[in-house]
Design a protein around this motif. Structure first.
Motif, PDB file in Angstrom:
ATOM      1  N   ALA A 106     -37.064  35.188  45.538  1.00 46.76           N
ATOM      2  CA  ALA A 106     -37.762  36.465  45.758  1.00 46.76           C
ATOM      3  C   ALA A 106     -39.111  36.479  45.037  1.00 46.76           C
ATOM      4  CB  ALA A 106     -36.886  37.621  45.267  1.00 46.76           C
ATOM      5  N   ILE A 107     -39.130  35.988  43.806  1.00 47.28           N
ATOM      6  CA  ILE A 107     -40.409  36.013  43.066  1.00 47.28           C
ATOM      7  C   ILE A 107     -41.400  35.029  43.704  1.00 47.28           C
ATOM      8  CG2 ILE A 107     -41.513  35.679  40.805  1.00 47.28           C
ATOM      9  CD1 ILE A 107     -38.952  36.640  39.475  1.00 47.28           C
ATOM     10  N   LYS A 108     -40.880  33.895  44.169  1.00 46.97           N
ATOM     11  CA  LYS A 108     -41.784  32.936  44.829  1.00 46.97           C
ATOM     12  C   LYS A 108     -42.422  33.569  46.063  1.00 46.97           C
ATOM     13  CE  LYS A 108     -39.853  28.441  43.512  1.00 46.97           C
ATOM     14  NZ  LYS A 108     -39.080  27.278  43.950  1.00 46.97           N
ATOM     15  N   ASN A 109     -41.593  34.219  46.883  1.00 48.19           N
ATOM     16  CA  ASN A 109     -42.111  34.769  48.142  1.00 48.19           C
ATOM     17  C   ASN A 109     -42.962  36.008  47.933  1.00 48.19           C
ATOM     18  OD1 ASN A 109     -40.970  32.845  49.720  1.00 48.19           O
ATOM     19  ND2 ASN A 109     -39.034  33.968  49.939  1.00 48.19           N
ATOM     20  N   ASP A 110     -42.474  36.919  47.109  1.00 48.38           N
ATOM     21  CA  ASP A 110     -43.155  38.216  47.020  1.00 48.38           C
ATOM     22  C   ASP A 110     -44.292  38.234  46.008  1.00 48.38           C
ATOM     23  OD1 ASP A 110     -41.303  38.892  48.827  1.00 48.38           O
ATOM     24  OD2 ASP A 110     -40.090  40.173  47.528  1.00 48.38           O
ATOM     25  N   PHE A 111     -44.289  37.271  45.097  1.00 47.55           N
ATOM     26  CA  PHE A 111     -45.398  37.238  44.139  1.00 47.55           C
ATOM     27  C   PHE A 111     -46.277  36.000  44.353  1.00 47.55           C
ATOM     28  CE2 PHE A 111     -47.259  35.910  40.058  1.00 47.55           C
ATOM     29  CZ  PHE A 111     -48.117  36.985  39.871  1.00 47.55           C
ATOM     30  N   TYR A 112     -45.737  34.822  44.012  1.00 50.46           N
ATOM     31  CA  TYR A 112     -46.611  33.630  43.992  1.00 50.46           C
ATOM     32  C   TYR A 112     -47.283  33.357  45.335  1.00 50.46           C
ATOM     33  CZ  TYR A 112     -44.608  32.564  39.445  1.00 50.46           C
ATOM     34  OH  TYR A 112     -44.225  32.625  38.143  1.00 50.46           O
ATOM     35  N   ARG A 113     -46.484  33.363  46.422  1.00 56.94           N
ATOM     36  CA  ARG A 113     -47.085  32.973  47.706  1.00 56.94           C
ATOM     37  C   ARG A 113     -48.082  34.016  48.194  1.00 56.94           C
ATOM     38  NH1 ARG A 113     -41.666  30.577  48.803  1.00 56.94           N
ATOM     39  NH2 ARG A 113     -41.991  28.344  48.425  1.00 56.94           N
ATOM     40  N   LYS A 114     -47.921  35.256  47.722  1.00 57.57           N
ATOM     41  CA  LYS A 114     -48.893  36.287  48.136  1.00 57.57           C
ATOM     42  C   LYS A 114     -50.133  36.248  47.245  1.00 57.57           C
ATOM     43  CE  LYS A 114     -45.894  39.374  50.563  1.00 57.57           C
ATOM     44  NZ  LYS A 114     -44.798  40.299  50.337  1.00 57.57           N
ATOM     45  N   VAL A 115     -49.918  36.173  45.931  1.00 57.61           N
ATOM     46  CA  VAL A 115     -51.067  36.236  45.017  1.00 57.61           C
ATOM     47  C   VAL A 115     -51.817  34.900  44.979  1.00 57.61           C
ATOM     48  CG1 VAL A 115     -51.732  36.670  42.609  1.00 57.61           C
ATOM     49  CG2 VAL A 115     -49.928  38.033  43.661  1.00 57.61           C
ATOM     50  N   TYR A 116     -51.085  33.793  45.119  1.00 59.31           N
ATOM     51  CA  TYR A 116     -51.719  32.468  45.079  1.00 59.31           C
ATOM     52  C   TYR A 116     -51.358  31.723  46.365  1.00 59.31           C
ATOM     53  CZ  TYR A 116     -51.705  33.721  40.114  1.00 59.31           C
ATOM     54  OH  TYR A 116     -51.862  34.370  38.925  1.00 59.31           O
ATOM     55  N   PRO A 117     -51.988  32.100  47.511  1.00 56.32           N
ATOM     56  CA  PRO A 117     -51.584  31.525  48.803  1.00 56.32           C
ATOM     57  C   PRO A 117     -51.680  29.997  48.845  1.00 56.32           C
ATOM     58  CG  PRO A 117     -53.361  33.157  49.069  1.00 56.32           C
ATOM     59  CD  PRO A 117     -53.095  33.056  47.623  1.00 56.32           C
ATOM     60  N   ASN A 118     -52.527  29.412  47.981  1.00 63.73           N
ATOM     61  CA  ASN A 118     -52.676  27.943  48.045  1.00 63.73           C
ATOM     62  C   ASN A 118     -51.772  27.208  47.071  1.00 63.73           C
ATOM     63  OD1 ASN A 118     -54.650  28.265  49.964  1.00 63.73           O
ATOM     64  ND2 ASN A 118     -56.247  28.531  48.392  1.00 63.73           N
ATOM     65  N   ILE A 119     -50.871  27.915  46.460  1.00 63.41           N
ATOM     66  CA  ILE A 119     -50.036  27.278  45.432  1.00 63.41           C
ATOM     67  C   ILE A 119     -49.151  26.190  46.052  1.00 63.41           C
ATOM     68  CG2 ILE A 119     -48.113  28.949  45.586  1.00 63.41           C
ATOM     69  CD1 ILE A 119     -48.074  28.792  42.444  1.00 63.41           C
ATOM     70  N   THR A 120     -49.035  25.052  45.364  1.00 69.07           N
ATOM     71  CA  THR A 120     -48.215  23.962  45.914  1.00 69.07           C
ATOM     72  C   THR A 120     -46.761  24.156  45.466  1.00 69.07           C
ATOM     73  OG1 THR A 120     -48.512  22.603  43.959  1.00 69.07           O
ATOM     74  CG2 THR A 120     -50.155  22.345  45.701  1.00 69.07           C
ATOM     75  N   GLU A 121     -45.853  23.447  46.140  1.00 61.85           N
ATOM     76  CA  GLU A 121     -44.427  23.538  45.779  1.00 61.85           C
ATOM     77  C   GLU A 121     -44.217  23.070  44.345  1.00 61.85           C
ATOM     78  OE1 GLU A 121     -41.806  24.978  47.433  1.00 61.85           O
ATOM     79  OE2 GLU A 121     -43.483  25.670  48.661  1.00 61.85           O
ATOM     80  N   GLU A 122     -44.972  22.042  43.977  1.00 63.84           N
ATOM     81  CA  GLU A 122     -44.823  21.496  42.622  1.00 63.84           C
ATOM     82  C   GLU A 122     -45.259  22.538  41.576  1.00 63.84           C
ATOM     83  OE1 GLU A 122     -46.946  17.849  42.192  1.00 63.84           O
ATOM     84  OE2 GLU A 122     -46.254  17.657  40.109  1.00 63.84           O
ATOM     85  N   GLU A 123     -46.381  23.199  41.868  1.00 64.34           N
ATOM     86  CA  GLU A 123     -46.877  24.221  40.936  1.00 64.34           C
ATOM     87  C   GLU A 123     -45.875  25.371  40.825  1.00 64.34           C
ATOM     88  OE1 GLU A 123     -51.719  23.707  41.410  1.00 64.34           O
ATOM     89  OE2 GLU A 123     -50.621  24.871  42.894  1.00 64.34           O
TER      90      GLU A 123
END
Ligand code: NG1
Length: 490
Positions: free
Chosen positions: A453-470
């Motif tokens: 949930a945090i990955k989808n609702d926070f990281y992927r929205k706030v940092y759209p270019n974030i890699t899986e490793e990051e």
């Protein structure tokens, strides 16, 4: 006899079974990299971990107890010595970001100069080096070849700096074949880290050195450093902690005059004012106010905090800034100390930048947070404690950090909100705040759901270019790990 820093010959004495393969690979790679970098065999390996603070934010420097736990993320230093010179060559496994540095021992009087006006990675090593050489007054310390590797994200609120300073101090002790107890190592690291220009408390170094695997740690500082191991409650389903780094870099060093060091000053001014109006001897910390005021009291700790809080609120005058805090002139009038003296006393060694000093808000936070630490500790030890009780305390801590101590930031608030909607019982910032990491209490069976949930609702929205490793690096589930140690199994 104070306990010595332990030595382990096997990684399973340090890390969780699930991390052994990865850690084994990391250690082997580092030894190899050390030999390639310095052209000699490694003679010792030391490690010191980062920490997550479960509760008790910004109260260590007021003298109140805090409740962190060490985590698996750590700083490892591989080293070798020479008797030929007293030079220190310190390399980093990430040499692009942290280039190799060399410096020399400057003699007993000086030991080594640290330029705290510069943000320089090797300064943290120098803090540990200086602290140890000053303690042992060595005439001719050994020359050192070192390789540093850190997995605690810098500026992530997980005490990368303390992990580095503690590991550095331990490397110097180990290299020079000196003996030191865990408590001495902690105390030296606390003082030593102030050389980088941040007026820090002692929580991080205590957690980094004095933690034990499987326990959180209640750290008290007054009358002297004292730690108790805190068992985490055996709930069903089992509890788990998730750490999510907001990836907002909170550089304490850069923002210290407006943030960290200012808070230290505000809490000290508040303590001095309260000691004055409560007719106590003049003291500098809110813990001293608390101790002196309740010297002969029969109230329990939580009652004392609530009593002092209401007395304090009655005693503070209203400001002329609509609740924004007092001007320096107002503080000077309240304390009966001239503006020049105030500058000299509080703002010279560690400069601050502000128009207002928010003494009321800071006092409210510190006293209520100190009380929450006591309640959290009790709840961990009680047989019928629930995740809800612990979680509520963590949530109240976050509210207070955000509204009264003003050390949260929008990203922290957002992650906490998402987490609470997805099965976190308690969510809060951890460490100094203004960015950095958050900590969430949940159950083991909800870990995967909460992380996703945090990955989808926070990281992927706030940092759209974030890699899986990051992403995998930014959000982790963690268990309490042991403190600083030597590793001899290589
Ligand atoms: P961080 O910035 O998370 O390492 C800092 C202080 C702690 C404590 C917390 C706030 C240092 C090294 N650490 O932690 O002592 O005051 O902020 O609770 O300055």
């Amino acid at each position: 006899m104070a306990s010595p820093v332990p030595s382990f010959d096997s990684l399973d004495q340090i890390y969780d079974p699930t991390a052994l393969a990865k850690q084994g690979e990391r250690y082997n790679k580092l030894i190899e990299q050390f030999e390639n970098t310095h052209g000699r065999k490694a003679e010792f390996v030391v490690r010191s971990p980062g920490r997550v603070n479960l509760i008790g934010e910004h109260i260590d420097y007021c003298g109140f107890g805090v409740l962190p736990m060490a985590i698996e993320r750590d700083v490892i230093i591989v080293g070798a010595t020479t008797e030929d010179d007293t030079k220190v060559r310190v390399a980093n496994s990430n040499s692009t970001k942290y280039p190799t540095r060399e410096f020399d021992y400057e003699g007993k009087e000086k030991v080594v100069t640290i330029d705290s006006s510069m943000l320089e990675w090797s300064n943290y090593f120098k803090c540990g080096y200086k602290g140890m050489l000053e303690k042992f007054q060595l005439d001719k310390p050994k020359g050192l070849f070192l390789l540093v590797d850190g997995t605690v994200p810098a500026g992530g609120g997980l005490s990368s700096s303390a992990a580095f300073v503690c590991a550095s101090a331990l490397a110097v002790v180990t290299a020079n074949e000196l003996t030191i107890s865990k408590t001495e190592l902690t105390e030296i690291a606390i003082v030593a880290e102030r050389n980088v220009g941040v007026n820090s408390g002692g929580m991080d170094q205590s957690a980094s050195v004095l933690s034990e695997k499987d326990y959180a740690l209640h750290v008290e500082f007054v009358p002297k450093l004292h730690t108790s191991l805190v068992p985490l409650p055996k709930t069903s389903p089992k509890l788990a902690f998730i750490i999510a780094n907001t990836l907002v870099t909170a550089d304490k060093f850069v923002t210290a005059p407006r943030n960290y060091n200012l808070r230290v000053v505000e809490t000290r001014m508040a303590a001095l004012y309260l000691s004055k109006v409560l007719n106590l001897p003049s003291v500098d910390s809110l813990k001293e106010v608390y101790d002196l005021y309740y010297k002969d009291s029969t109230l329990n700790e939580v009652e004392k905090f609530s009593d002092l809080l209401s007395k304090a609120i009655e005693q503070f005058p209203s400001d002329n800034t609509n609740g924004n805090g007092y001007t320096l002139q107002e503080v000077s009038d309240m304390l009966d100390i001239s503006v020049n003296e105030l500058n000299e006393k509080y703002m010279t060694r560690f400069p601050v930048e502000t128009d207002y000093f928010r003494l009321v808000q800071r006092t409210k936070h510190v006293l209520s947070e100190a009380s929450r630490v006591i309640e959290f500790h009790k709840a961990c030890e009680s047989s019928d404690s629930s995740l809800k009780v612990l979680g509520d305390l963590m949530n109240a801590s976050q509210d207070s950090c955000r509204d009264l101590f003003m050390c949260s930031c929008p990203e922290i608030d957002q992650v906490c909100e998402i987490a609470r909607k997805n099965g976190s019982f308690g969510s809060r910032l951890s460490g100094a705040g203004w960015g950095g990491s958050t900590v969430h209490l949940t159950t083991e069976d909800n870990v995967a759901n909460l992380i996703s949930a945090i990955k989808n609702d926070f990281y992927r929205k706030v940092y759209p270019n974030i890699t899986e490793e990051e992403l995998d690096d930014a959000i982790i589930s963690t268990k309490p790990c042991g403190g600083a140690a030597r590793f001899t199994g290589f």
